[in-house]
Each structure stands twice: as structure tokens, then as C-alpha cells.
Design a protein around this motif. Structure first.
Motif, short mmCIF file in Angstrom:
data_model
loop_
_atom_site.label_atom_id
_atom_site.label_comp_id
_atom_site.label_asym_id
_atom_site.label_seq_id
_atom_site.Cartn_x
_atom_site.Cartn_y
_atom_site.Cartn_z
N TYR A 1 12.36 35.88 41.70
CA TYR A 1 13.02 36.58 40.68
C TYR A 1 14.23 36.45 40.51
O TYR A 1 14.50 35.23 40.47
N VAL A 2 14.72 36.59 39.05
CA VAL A 2 15.78 35.95 38.24
C VAL A 2 16.44 37.21 37.68
O VAL A 2 17.25 37.77 38.10
N TYR A 3 18.14 35.89 38.57
CA TYR A 3 19.39 37.16 38.26
C TYR A 3 20.69 35.90 37.75
O TYR A 3 20.50 34.68 37.51
N PHE A 4 20.84 36.78 36.96
CA PHE A 4 22.01 36.45 36.55
C PHE A 4 23.51 37.55 35.76
O PHE A 4 23.06 38.53 35.96
N ARG A 5 24.02 37.12 35.28
CA ARG A 5 24.93 38.40 35.14
C ARG A 5 25.54 38.68 33.77
O ARG A 5 24.42 38.03 32.76
N ILE A 6 25.34 40.03 33.33
CA ILE A 6 26.01 40.67 31.83
C ILE A 6 26.84 41.45 31.95
O ILE A 6 27.01 41.98 32.60
N GLY A 7 27.61 41.54 31.04
CA GLY A 7 28.37 41.78 30.71
C GLY A 7 28.09 43.47 30.33
O GLY A 7 27.50 43.61 28.78
N THR A 8 28.71 44.56 30.62
CA THR A 8 28.19 46.28 30.25
C THR A 8 29.69 46.77 30.20
O THR A 8 30.48 46.17 30.75
N SER A 9 29.63 48.00 29.66
CA SER A 9 30.42 48.78 29.18
C SER A 9 31.23 49.30 30.58
O SER A 9 32.45 49.81 30.37
N GLU A 10 30.51 49.18 31.50
CA GLU A 10 30.97 49.98 33.20
C GLU A 10 31.27 48.18 33.53
O GLU A 10 31.61 48.77 34.92
N GLY A 11 30.85 46.83 33.56
CA GLY A 11 31.83 45.91 33.66
C GLY A 11 30.71 44.85 33.75
O GLY A 11 29.97 45.21 32.97
N ASN A 12 31.04 43.52 34.64
CA ASN A 12 29.86 42.26 34.73
C ASN A 12 29.34 42.99 35.97
O ASN A 12 29.44 43.71 36.66
N TYR A 13 27.46 43.48 35.75
CA TYR A 13 26.75 43.02 36.52
C TYR A 13 25.85 42.00 36.84
O TYR A 13 25.24 41.26 35.79
N LEU A 14 24.96 41.80 37.55
CA LEU A 14 23.76 40.52 37.84
C LEU A 14 22.95 41.95 38.22
O LEU A 14 22.97 42.97 38.15
N TYR A 15 21.90 40.89 36.87
CA TYR A 15 20.12 41.82 37.01
C TYR A 15 19.57 41.19 37.63
O TYR A 15 19.45 39.84 37.48
N GLN A 16 18.81 41.69 38.32
CA GLN A 16 17.98 41.43 38.38
C GLN A 16 16.45 41.24 37.64
O GLN A 16 15.90 42.68 37.98
N VAL A 17 15.71 40.45 38.01
CA VAL A 17 14.34 40.63 36.91
C VAL A 17 12.78 39.81 38.15
O VAL A 17 13.55 38.30 38.71
N SER B 1 34.23 34.89 21.67
CA SER B 1 34.70 34.16 22.84
C SER B 1 33.09 33.94 23.11
O SER B 1 32.17 34.53 22.68
N TYR B 2 32.38 33.22 24.01
CA TYR B 2 31.45 32.80 24.59
C TYR B 2 30.64 34.22 25.82
O TYR B 2 29.51 33.54 25.73
N VAL B 3 31.59 34.60 26.61
CA VAL B 3 31.46 35.52 27.09
C VAL B 3 31.49 36.93 27.73
O VAL B 3 31.56 37.64 27.58
N GLY B 4 30.38 37.21 25.87
CA GLY B 4 30.44 38.64 25.86
C GLY B 4 31.80 38.86 24.91
O GLY B 4 32.50 38.46 25.08
N SER B 5 31.83 40.03 24.24
CA SER B 5 32.93 40.27 23.97
C SER B 5 33.42 42.44 23.89
O SER B 5 32.79 43.11 24.74
N GLY B 6 34.12 42.79 23.15
CA GLY B 6 35.16 43.95 23.75
C GLY B 6 35.45 43.52 25.05
O GLY B 6 36.19 42.78 25.49
N GLU B 7 35.69 45.36 25.62
CA GLU B 7 36.76 45.40 26.62
C GLU B 7 36.01 45.49 27.71
O GLU B 7 35.42 45.59 28.12
N THR B 8 36.34 44.29 28.67
CA THR B 8 35.88 44.13 29.63
C THR B 8 37.06 44.50 31.18
O THR B 8 38.26 44.43 30.67
N GLU B 9 36.84 44.64 32.13
CA GLU B 9 38.13 44.88 33.25
C GLU B 9 38.90 43.94 33.45
O GLU B 9 38.02 42.66 33.52
N ASN B 10 40.08 44.21 33.82
CA ASN B 10 41.14 42.71 33.79
C ASN B 10 40.99 42.44 35.75
O ASN B 10 41.76 43.63 36.45
N VAL B 11 40.47 41.48 35.85
CA VAL B 11 40.36 41.48 36.98
C VAL B 11 41.25 40.70 37.92
O VAL B 11 42.12 41.32 39.03
N THR B 12 42.59 40.75 37.29
CA THR B 12 43.92 40.27 38.12
C THR B 12 44.61 41.36 37.60
O THR B 12 46.28 41.32 37.73
N TYR B 13 44.37 42.98 37.07
CA TYR B 13 45.51 44.08 37.12
C TYR B 13 46.39 43.66 38.13
O TYR B 13 46.03 44.17 39.35
#
Lengths: 803, 407
Positions: free
Chosen positions: B367-383, A676-688
Motif C-alpha cells: 500500500y501507498v499512504y499519503f495526505r490529501i487535503g479535502t473540504s472535510e480536512g486532511n486525510y491519509l489515503y491508502q492506495v 502555497s504548496y500544501v493545497g489551497s482553500g479553507e482548512t481546519e485551524n489546528v491551533t484554534y
């Protein structure tokens, strides 16, 4: 995998052998069943007649339609006595065969003022009847519906845990949801033959109810005989078994709806048999809907108005005819037949009522030759064999070529884009071979073994003439499935047990284009195979008289379809790693059923289900119109459901109801995002932990009916029936998200319907009138697609059951 | 027995009594009076994505979620701001446009909607009262004319529809896929890549293509073919143009395979169309690849005074070839379009982008703000644009962010 399978088989075989040997020693007594129907001179069922085995206290009372069954009769020659006040007593001889259910056919009774010296027994054929008792199954007695104009699908939809999801009126897209499972997860059978590829013109939504004797709805474990990879249940239509009858009906009603049906069977004394069902349906489906009218010039959405649907007509025509012999020494039944059907369906709306179309047409046609053979006691006593084979040629044509935009008034404007939904002038052709063999052996009075093998292979090709350069045009896709099953049954008076093992095998292939636009451009065949083992057991227990406790567990799976595995061969990526959908199903239920001395019958039952399902096959997370998403094993769902029902019936009235509650929640803590376009790998499931959207979770049905005999004419019956169904409101999206006021909901719905029927000349003629959606309530389904408001219909029927 | 029957009758009658009032689905308001608006895309285990437009006052701490809040929108949606209205475009089965505004009481509310004839390929703001939309048929077989929609941004109504402009010459090589759509000083600019509408292959990446239409006549006045660059923008990312304070357009060319191209034949660069011009400025060429040793911006957002924030792909063409459409391997850079320099931003992990979607980012007050998917979840980053540094901000409880605005 294969080693594991071998190991499984070895273990089970060993257990079976040990059990069989140990049980064989003590058990020599052998029993069978007798079933039949007690009728009047004109073939009408006689209620509350007593059928007793002479010289014993064993017997049964007939139900409203005259049917009876006596179980566990010692094998051998017995005499049946049939008694009813006002009629001459009858006696007849029957040979009870161990492990079999012997049908007496119709036993004709004469009123006491007429003398008759010999009892007439019609259609005395031994028909093996599967003992379904251990399964979570609802049996819909279709004879109650012969005078009704409701479609077969909607009759099944009245069962607890079952919902029919439909997009609109007659012929519209529909699917069944059993405990929340739907689509490919639920399988359909006709007399045990998988209907997967009979085409949409020959389906529960178009078939006449008069062709079926009953419909079995399995809500968990499937019998071994229905070898298939159903994940969440199955529906088996059992066709009528009358040896000689003719049932012709015509109904007409609101929205210019007409249905004609002729079903009949002829069996000669030397065993020649012809049985046929012919049907034709037509409807304009021009019912009123409450919709916003879009101004085609400005795009502005106007206020809501009630307008008629204008391009939704449906017509279909079909037959299932079989010809052959019955009751021969070498074959209980050998029939060749053909299913032929065609339909044309105009498509009025898309996924929501906002998408309104005027020129999209879908045409379906199928030709399916069939062959059926069955023989009990073949080669040795207690061994029976049934075989069937089908070949299917099924085609679908889908046309969407208009460069127009319609609104709900039927007005249109020229657009710059052809195709109201998506430009298409496509033909999809399927050819399918199917072969199913079932071998069962009754080893002792208490034990039997059943083996089943179901094989099917399907070749599909499609072509879109509107886009001649489409590379998927004429690309062949092949799907071959083989399901083998072995079941072992133990029967005692107090309990019975079924254990089974299934092996699912799948091979599919398609052609894919490689190195496009290079010198090396070519089509190559790609293929894949999958294997999976499933198993389960079902137990029934009778702790005290009239009470039954059932429990079953199954490890079920559904294999991927060719599209899901290979995509469309081009844009949709293939995913040959796709796993089967799996589900661990546990059911437990209790039932109480009692027939009182005066023939009144009370039944109460309650069931609980628990399911852990995972690896659902779904299109990968696609948040843009990403053309290359593949199908993926997504999601994990936990289902807990309860259902309960009560029914009381007497000769004069019946009343009953059932309620289903199913809590189907998202059980995945993380979501795997791939391709998909929105990153890959495991992400938290918001609707768990949230309830799955767009599935009704609380619904109920109620019925009440009265029955008067000899109103106006002698030998006539007048019936009045009331039905209601209720669906609690449910969300179209996960319930915990978004502000309450902006949530898209499908509101609570209640549908009341009323039917009046009058049958005279002892069932030969009947006329019925029905009103559906009595209160003209707004009823919805999938994404708030509107269903018909109040409608009326009348059915005229002629029925003759020749002795 | 009689008692039982009574009970049974009651059970049957139950559905009559379980009734309640339908919810009023009129204009709804949402109790939040903050200055940022995000559209959160939530993809459930059922594979269906639902959007929630939520309001928040903090982008740097806490969690932004749709739990019990936000305007729910079903079906694929794309978001763009015009004046003080957020245009929410999409829906199920039809392409609708719904406006979201901040009401006097500070709450978000939907202020109307209309339906496009078919779909929408691009939307741009002409002035405070007018938006212009364009639709391109999906393929040559479906049709050969554009549809231009003139939209009243206040009443949300289509005031004019133009269906007479031919897609040709844009379709001469292959079918045009829109990558940018911008209005400036009397002209409407449409950048595209020629893309096979069945196989999605791009076989004509040797030139930058821009169609220039006069406004309001919507006559094609020039079809730019610029051999200095590859195609302008990339598929469905709307990253072809940035407009500066003078009305000059800066054009991004990347032909990134991770953004949907099937081949790359030229390096990444920026070019310019001066305000009021109908052709590219031959005197301006910013060879981004050369400056950055072969890197290529996937997404850009304009921050003012010739400065832009860019999401830059760190993979070379060979590595990209294994990840077509994946929009992967991104880092942040501050790009000075006037002085043709680029500086890496510190503090941003290598991440995946929103490619195939409009870059859902906000420039606000330095500042520029946007989302990044990380292993800990999705976070906004502030540039911090001036210092080229970034910090992790608020957590986002959603699958992705589809729209990001100050309102």
C-alpha cells in the motif's frame, strides 16, 4: 466606500452640531488650568509646597520634583500663593485663559533666612496641554530617570502591558509589544511627529533619556492629534520644555559601554530659542552567553560553555537641534531643526543563538530637517493651530559578503558560499515628506473640537551590489498615506467624553517587470489605493473624589506597507487585494489616587482590555522555501488582558508594583491557505483556541526606593532604588502541541537591579551607580536569544537650570 | 495604612518567590510503540510552521494529531530516512541535522545532531553507515564550488567535507537547482534544472541534465545532456530519481509549470541509467505523455518490482501556466516502469500536492499512504497498488505532512 464615508461624516457632523448648539446655551462659565514647578535657589524641585489661589480653597501640593497642577480655575486674573515651612511665602499674578493650561514655569523659593522682594517667574509661556485623561495611557515621568543609565526604551518597558522585545545588548534589534501588538502595529512619535522614517539610528534604543520630559504610552485609543494608523497603541516621546537648561552626562560600564549626552535649551528674553540634544553611544556588547560550541570540521555540537560575544559592537551618534522663536504675537513657537544621526551595528546572531555570525554589519544614517509652528488663539479666541513638516533622507547599508562559517569561539572556516546569512551588499534609500496639521477650537467651557490631518509620502529604492543583476535593484516603491481625524471633546467636573472619526487613505505604487525574457519585456508602474474609516470614543467619569473610571472603544486599523502590498516587485507576489489590519479595542479601567495632607501619595489602578483583531498582514503560509508567496490577511486573534498596579510615595520612600496578564488566543476556526504548496482553500485551524506562542503573557514589575536629604553635603540627596521584573515562562510554539518534554520554552525570568544615586549642590551635580541583573540570571527574549548577565554602570551628570 | 504598606511590600517581593525548576532538556522519549512515524507540519495563525514528529500504529482510522504528543521541531524541516534513522534537516538560522530513532522500548528519541556549514541541497544514503550530502551555493555570486559532506549515519557527525568540485559545467546555462540526488553502485547522480536564481525562470528545458560523480572520489565523470527529455525532476521536490532493486535509476522528466517551471517544451517521460553506468540507457524511453494522452507525473514513489505510484497532473500546459508553483490538479496512477504502462487509481479525488517539498508518502506492504487535503480536512489515503484502488484512511490534524516513514 466613499459614499459610506460621506454618510459617516454627515451623521457625525449632524450630531456634533446638535450637541454643540444645545450645550452652548447654558454654559457661559469658562475655566483653565495652571501648572508649574516650585524650585529652590539652585533649581531643585521642592516637595510638598502648597500652591493656593488667593481667596479660595482651591490649590495643589507639589510632587517630589516640585511639579503642581491646579485644574478648573475660573478664567480671569488671579493671584497664586506658594507656601512652605522654612521658606518665604510667594505670590504671583497669573491670567487664566479659558481652555488653556498656563505654565508658571519655575517658581523660585528662598529659605526664610534670606530676603527676596520679588518672585521670579521663568519661562512664562502658555503651553496648551492635551487632556489625555480619557485615554488608556501610562505617563512615564522621565525626570525620575535622568540619573539612570538605562535606555529610554527599557524605561518604557517597565510599564504594565508593555514589553520591550530585544535580541541582545545595546543597538540590537528591538521592538515594543503593547498588549501583544508589535512591529508596525505600534507607532512611535516624537513630540507628536511620527518617527516612522527617522531611521533606526534615531530611535528609543539610542536616544538619551535626558532629552525627554515624559513618555506617553497609549494602550488603546490614540488622541486625535496623533493622526496615524496604529493598530495596537502608540508611544509619544515628549521632549523637555525647560526654557533654559543644560544637562550633560557621561556614563560608562560593563562591556566597554560608553554614553555621552548633552541636552540643553537657551531662550533669550526677546524670544529667540535654541534647543539641542547631542548623543553618542558605544558598546562592545561582549557579554557572556551560554552556548553550544560547534566543531567546524565535523559540525558536531559540543557541550554548553560560557563565552563572550565577539562581533557585536555598536556605535551611534546623533543630534536633534532646533532653532527659532517662542512667545511672539504671531507664533507661540516657530522652530526649524534638524535630526542627524548615524549608527554602525555588527550583527552577532541570527534568529536563534545557533546562528552565529562574525562579519555582518548594518549601517544606518538619517538627515531629517524639521519645521514646527504653533499658535494659540490664532485669529479668534480659543482657536489654536499647530503645524509641522519633515523631510527625511534615511539610508541603510547591509553587508554580508564573507565566505566563512563562525562558531561561538570566534573561530571560522572557509566555506564555498559567500554570505554568512545571505549574500548581500545592499543599500536601501528612503526619502520621506511628512506634514501634520492640527486645528483645535475651544467652543465653550465644556466643549472643544480638534481636527488633524497627517500626510506622508515615502519613496524607497534598494540596490544589492553583491548581486548586480538582481532585477529589484533600483526599483522605486512609493507609499503615500493620509490620515484625517476629527474629534469632539466634552468636559465636565464629573465626566468628560471624547468621540472621534478617522479616515485612513493610502496610495502606493511600485514598478514591476512584465513578460520577462520576451521581446515585450518591460517595467510597468502598478499602483493601488485603499480607504478605511475608523471611529471610537473614550469616557472618563469621576464617581467620587479621588476615583476615576475610564472606558474607551475604538475601531482601529493599520494600512498595508508597500512591501506587503506589492511584494518585492518580483519574487514576492503582489497582493493588491490586501486589506488593512483591523482591531476592535475595548478598554475599561478604574483608578484611585489620593494625596494625603503630609504629601504622601497613594495610587491604585486596574484595567481590563478586550480586543478582537483580524486580517493580520503576514506572509502567506509558506511551508517550503516557496519564493512566490504573497502577503495575506491571515488570522484572527482575541485578546483579553488585565493589568493592575499600586504605588505609594512619600518624601522619604516609594514602593510600587504592577502585574499584567494577557490571554491572547488564536480565534480563527479555519486557515485560508493560498499561494502555497500544501493545497489551497479553507482548512481546519489546528491551533484554534490556543494561546499565541512567543509572546509573554504574564509579567510583573516591582520597585522600591528610599531618599535621604543632606547626607554628607548640604543640599544633597541620596537615593537607593531597587527594581525587579518578572516574566513567566512561555512557549515558542502553540502550547497544546507536541510532548511536554520536547516543547521549546522560554523559561521564567526574574531580573533584579539596584541603583544608587547621589545629587549635590541642589541637583547641579550627580553621580549614579547601577547594577543590572544583580543575580546574573540567564535572561532571554525572542527565540531564546540571550541578554546580558550582571552588568555595572556609572553615570556622571551636570545639570543647570538657569533662571 | 501600615497594613496596606505591608501588603504592598509583599506584592513587590512576589517575583522572588515565584520560582520553579527549569525543565530538563536532555534526551527525551515518547510513549508510543507503533510502527509508523509522521512529521506533522502545523502552520499557526502567526504564519509560523512548527513540525511535530509523531508515532502511530494506525494509518487507516482515527485521527493522527500532535495534541500533547510528538517531538517538536522549529524552523523549516525536511525529512529523509537512512538505515533506521530519520534525518530531520532544518532549523532556524542554521541547517541542522537531527536523528530520530526508535529506541529499544519502542519510543521515538532524538539521537544526536550536527550543523551543516551553510545549508543542504541534497542527501542520499551510500550504505548502512554512510550518508552523503551536497550543498550548492544559492547563486553564482555566492560561490562556484559544491560542498560534499560525508556523514556517519550512526554517530551523526560529518566525517569528511569536500569543497573542491566546481559547479561548472552545471552552471554553464543558468544556475543549477537540484531536483534529485541518488547513489548507486559506485556513482553519485545529481539531476538539476537550470534556473535563474533571481527570477526563478527556467529557460533551458530542452534537455535532461544529470551530473555523474564517482564515489568516494567525487570526481565529475560525466555530465549527461539527454535531448530526448526535458529537465529531470522539479524544483525542491527531489523527484528526479527512483532506484529499483537492481540499482537501476529511473529518471522522471516533467517540466510542469505547476511544479515551478516557467515553460514546458517537452512532454513527460521516464528514462533509465543502468546500475554502474555513467550515461543514460539509450534503449529505454517511456513516453508517459503519449501513453496517458498528455498527462505528467508531479511526484513519484517507488513500490518495488518496477512499479511506482505517481501523482499525476491533469492540467495541460496552458492551464498550468495560470498556476505556476501551485502543484494543483493531481490524481493517482500506478506506473509500470518495466512495461511502460500507467493505470489510473480509483477513489482519489483531484487534489493539490506537496510540490516544492519532497512527496511525503510511504510505501508499506503493498500500500501507498499519503495526505490529501479535502473540504472535510486532511486525510491519509491508502492506495492498493496491485488493484489500483484507494480508500480514505485516518484523519490528520495538521496543516500538512512533511515526512512519512515506517520505523
Amino acid at each position: 466606500m466613499f459614499n459610506l464615508l460621506k454618510h459617516h461624516i454627515k451623521c457625525v457632523a449632524l450630531i456634533l452640531i446638535l450637541t454643540i448648539t444645545s450645550l452652548r446655551v447654558g454654559a457661559q462659565m469658562r475655566v483653565g488650568n495652571i501648572e508649574g514647578r516650585v524650585v529652590g535657589a539652585e533649581g531643585e524641585g521642592i516637595y510638598a509646597a502648597m500652591v493656593i489661589i488667593a481667596g479660595t480653597t482651591q490649590g495643589a501640593a507639589t510632587d517630589v520634583d516640585g511639579h503642581f497642577i491646579i485644574r478648573n480655575i475660573a478664567a480671569g486674573h488671579i493671584t497664586l500663593e506658594v507656601k512652605l515651612l522654612g521658606y518665604t511665602n510667594r505670590t504671583l499674578s497669573v491670567d487664566v485663559v479659558a481652555g488653556h493650561s498656563i505654565s508658571t514655569g519655575d517658581i523660585v523659593m528662598q529659605p526664610i533666612d534670606k530676603e527676596l522682594n520679588e518672585v521670579q517667574v521663568v519661562g512664562k509661556s502658555a503651553v496648551r496641554r492635551q487632556q489625555e485623561m480619557a485615554f488608556a495611557v501610562s505617563v512615564v515621568d522621565m525626570s525620575m530617570a535622568y540619573n539612570s543609565t538605562i535606555s529610554m526604551g527599557n524605561i518604557v518597558g517597565k510599564e504594565s502591558s508593555v514589553r520591550v522585545r530585544e535580541d541582545g545588548g545595546m543597538g540590537s534589534n528591538y521592538s515594543f509589544s503593547i498588549n501583544g501588538f508589535s512591529g508596525n502595529q505600534v507607532k512611535f512619535f516624537l513630540d507628536g511627529i511620527p518617527m516612522d522614517n527617522f531611521g533606526s539610528s534615531f530611535s528609543l534604543s539610542t536616544l538619551p533619556s535626558n532629552m525627554a520630559e515624559r513618555i506617553d504610552v497609549y494602550k488603546g485609543v490614540l488622541p486625535v492629534e496623533l493622526g496615524s494608523d496604529a493598530l495596537g497603541g502608540a508611544i509619544n516621546i515628549v521632549s523637555r520644555r525647560n526654557a533654559n537648561y543644560l544637562d550633560a552626562s557621561y556614563s560608562f560600564g560593563s562591556f566597554n559601554t560608553h554614553k555621552i549626552n548633552i541636552s540643553g535649551a537657551y531662550t533669550s528674553e526677546n524670544g529667540f530659542s535654541l534647543r539641542t540634544t547631542l548623543y553618542a553611544n558605544y558598546s562592545d556588547n561582549d557579554y557572556k552567553v551560554n552556548v553550544q560550541i560547534v566543531d567546524l570540521a565535523t559540525g558536531a555540537k559540543g557541550g554548553y560553555r560560557k563565552v563572550r560575544r565577539f562581533a557585536d559592537a555598536f556605535r551611534s551618534l546623533g543630534t536633534w537641534t532646533e532653532l527659532g522663536v517662542v512667545g511672539k504675537p504671531w507664533a507661540d513657537r516657530l522652530l526649524v531643526g534638524i535630526i542627524a544621526s548615524a549608527s554602525e551595528n555588527k550583527i552577532q546572531t541570527g534568529a536563534t543563538m545557533d546562528a552565529v555570525y562574525g562579519g555582518i554589519v548594518s549601517v544606518n544614517h538619517s538627515i531629517v530637517p524639521t519645521l514646527r509652528y504653533s499658535k494659540d488663539d490664532i485669529f479668534i479666541d480659543g482657536l489654536s493651530l499647530s503645524l509641522f513638516g519633515t523631510y527625511g533622507a534615511v539610508g541603510t547599508e547591509y553587508t554580508d559578503t564573507l565566505a566563512r562559517r563562525y562558531n561561538w569561539l570566534g573561530e571560522w572556516t572557509e566555506t564555498t558560499t559567500r554570505g554568512e546569512f545571505s549574500l548581500s551588499d545592499s543599500k536601501i534609500g528612503n526619502r520621506e515628506w511628512q506634514a501634520v496639521a492640527t486645528l483645535s477650537y475651544i467652543m465653550t467651557e465644556h466643549q472643544s473640537l480638534t481636527a488633524n490631518n497627517s500626510f506622508s509620502t515615502n519613496v524607497r529604492k534598494s540596490r544589492n551590489d553583491a548581486v548586480p543583476d538582481e532585477p529589484t535593484n533600483d526599483v522605486e516603491q512609493n507609499l503615500t498615506k493620509n490620515v484625517s481625524a476629527l474629534g469632539y471633546k466634552v468636559n465636565f467636573d464629573k465626566w468628560n467624553l471624547l468621540a472621534f472619526l478617522k479616515n485612513y487613505h493610502l496610495a502606493n505604487s511600485t514598478y514591476k517587470q512584465f513578460d520577462i525574457f520576451t521581446d515585450n519585456e518591460r517595467w510597468e508602474k502598478v499602483s493601488s489605493t485603499k480607504n478605511k474609516v475608523g471611529y471610537g470614543a473614550a469616557l472618563t467619569f469621576f464617581p467620587i473624589a479621588d476615583v476615576q473610571i475610564k472606558s474607551s472603544y475604538e475601531q482601529a486599523c493599520r494600512m498595508p506597507e508597500v512591501n506587503e502590498m506589492f511584494g518585492d516587485g518580483l519574487i514576492q507576489k503582489s497582493n493588491t487585494d490586501l486589506k488593512p489590519e483591523t482591531s476592535r479595542n475595548f478598554n475599561i479601567g478604574a483608578g484611585y489616587s489620593r494625596v494625603f495632607r503630609n504629601g504622601q501619595r497613594l495610587s491604585v489602578d486596574a484595567n481590563f482590555i478586550y480586543r478582537n483583531s483580524e486580517d493580520f498582514i503576514r506572509k502567506g503560509v509558506s511551508v517550503s522555501s516557496n519564493p512566490t508567496t504573497s502577503y495575506d490577511n491571515l488570522g484572527k486573534v482575541k485578546t483579553r488582558g488585565v493589568e493592575g498596579g499600586v504605588k505609594y510615595e512619600s518624601q522619604f520612600f516609594h514602593v510600587g508594583g504592577d502585574v499584567t496578564f494577557q490571554d491572547i488566543v488564536d480565534d480563527a476556526r479555519t486557515v485560508k491557505v493560498t499561494g502555497s504548496y500544501v493545497g489551497s482553500g479553507e482548512t481546519e485551524n489546528v491551533t484554534y483556541g490556543q494561546r499565541l506562542p512567543n509572546i509573554p503573557y504574564l509579567f510583573a514589575n516591582g520597585e522600591f526606593g528610599v531618599r535621604f536629604s543632606n547626607v554628607g553635603l548640604q543640599h544633597s540627596v541620596l537615593t537607593l532604588d531597587y527594581n525587579c521584573s518578572y516574566v513567566h515562562e512561555y512557549f515558542l510554539s502553540f502550547p497544546g502541541l507536541g510532548s511536554v518534554s520536547s516543547k521549546k520554552i522560554i523559561p521564567e525570568q526574574t531580573n533584579h537591579s539596584l541603583a544608587v544615586g547621589y545629587t549635590f549642590s541642589d541637583g547641579r551635580y550627580s553621580i549614579a551607580g547601577e547594577c543590572n541583573n544583580l543575580t546574573d540570571a540567564e535572561l532571554y527574549d525572542n527565540y531564546k536569544l540571550q541578554k546580558p548577565g550582571r552588568s555595572f554602570s556609572v553615570k556622571l551628570r551636570y545639570f543647570i537650570n538657569k533662571k | 495604612m501600615k497594613k496596606n504598606l505591608f501588603w504592598l511590600a509583599g506584592l513587590c517581593a512576589m517575583p522572588f518567590f515565584i520560582t520553579s525548576c527549569d525543565d530538563d532538556n536532555g534526551t527525551t522519549t515518547y510513549s508510543n510503540s507503533s510502527s509508523y512515524v509522521l512529521s506533522l507540519g502545523v502552520t499557526g495563525t502567526d504564519g509560523v510552521t512548527v513540525y511535530y514528529v509523531v508515532s502511530t500504529d494506525s494509518l487507516t482510522s482515527g485521527t493522527i494529531s500532535a495534541n500533547g504528543n510528538g517531538i517538536e521541531q522549529t524552523g523549516y524541516h525536511d525529512y529523509q530516512k537512512g538505515g533506521n534513522t530519520i534525518f530531520c534537516i532544518g532549523g532556524m538560522g542554521v541547517t541542522e541535522c537531527t536523528g530520530i530513532v526508535r529506541a529499544d522500548d519502542g519510543n521515538l528519541e532524538e539521537n544526536g545532531s550536527f550543523v551543516f556549514t551553510n545549508s543542504l541541497s541534497g542527501l542520499t544514503q551510500i550504505d548502512d553507515n554512510t550518508m552523503l550530502g551536497v550543498e550548492i551555493p544559492a547563486n553564482a555570486e555566492a560561490g562556484d564550488k559544491f560542498t560534499f559532506y560525508t556523514i556517519d549515519a550512526n554517530t551523526l557527525e560529518i566525517t569528511d567535507k569536500n569543497t573542491s568540485v566546481s559547479v561548472s559545467p552545471l552552471s554553464d546555462l543558468d544556475w543549477p537547482s537540484l531536483t534529485g540526488f541518488e547513489y548507486s553502485n559506485g556513482y553519485v547522480y545529481l539531476s538539476y534544472c537550470p534556473m535563474n536564481s533571481s527570477t526563478f525562470d527556467t529557460n533551458y528545458t530542452d534537455n535532461g541534465y544529470v551530473a555523474v560523480f564517482s564515489y568516494p572520489e567525487l570526481k565529475l565523470v560525466n555530465h549527461i545532456v539527454d535531448s530526448r527529455t526535458g529537465n529531470i525532476g522539479s524544483w525542491n521536490a527531489y523527484n528526479g530519481f527512483m532506484k529499483d532493486e537492481q540499482g537501476d535509476l529511473y529518471l522522471l522528466s516533467n517540466s510542469n509549470i505547476v511544479n515551478g517551471y516557467s515553460q514546458t517544451t517537452k512532454g513527460a517521460s521516464f528514462t533509465r541509467i543502468k546500475s554502474g553506468a555513467t550515461d543514460v540507457d539509450e534503449d529505454y524511453f517511456f513516453d508517459f505523455s503519449e501513453v496517458t494522452n498528455g498527462m505528467s507525473p508531479s511526484h513519484v514513489i517507488y513500490c518495488g518490482n518496477g512499479i511506482a505510484y505517481a501523482e499525476v497532473c491533469t492540467l495541460n500546459a496552458e492551464q498550468q501556466a495560470e498556476h505556476r508553483w501551485s502543484d494543483t490538479g493531481l490524481k493517482g496512477m500506478i506506473v509500470d516502469l518495466y512495461n511502460k504502462t500507467a493505470v489510473e487509481v480509483e477513489g482519489i479525488p483531484i487534489h493539490d500536492g506537496d510540490g516544492g517539498r519532497r512527496f511525503a508518502a510511504l510505501y508499506d506492504n503493498g500500500y501507498v499512504y499519503f495526505r490529501i487535503g479535502t473540504s472535510e480536512g486532511n486525510y491519509l489515503y491508502q492506495v492498493d497498488v496491485k488493484n489500483a484502488t484507494a480508500i480514505r484512511g485516518a484523519k490528520v490534524s495538521a496543516t500538512f505532512v512533511a515526512g512519512f516513514f515506517a520505523l
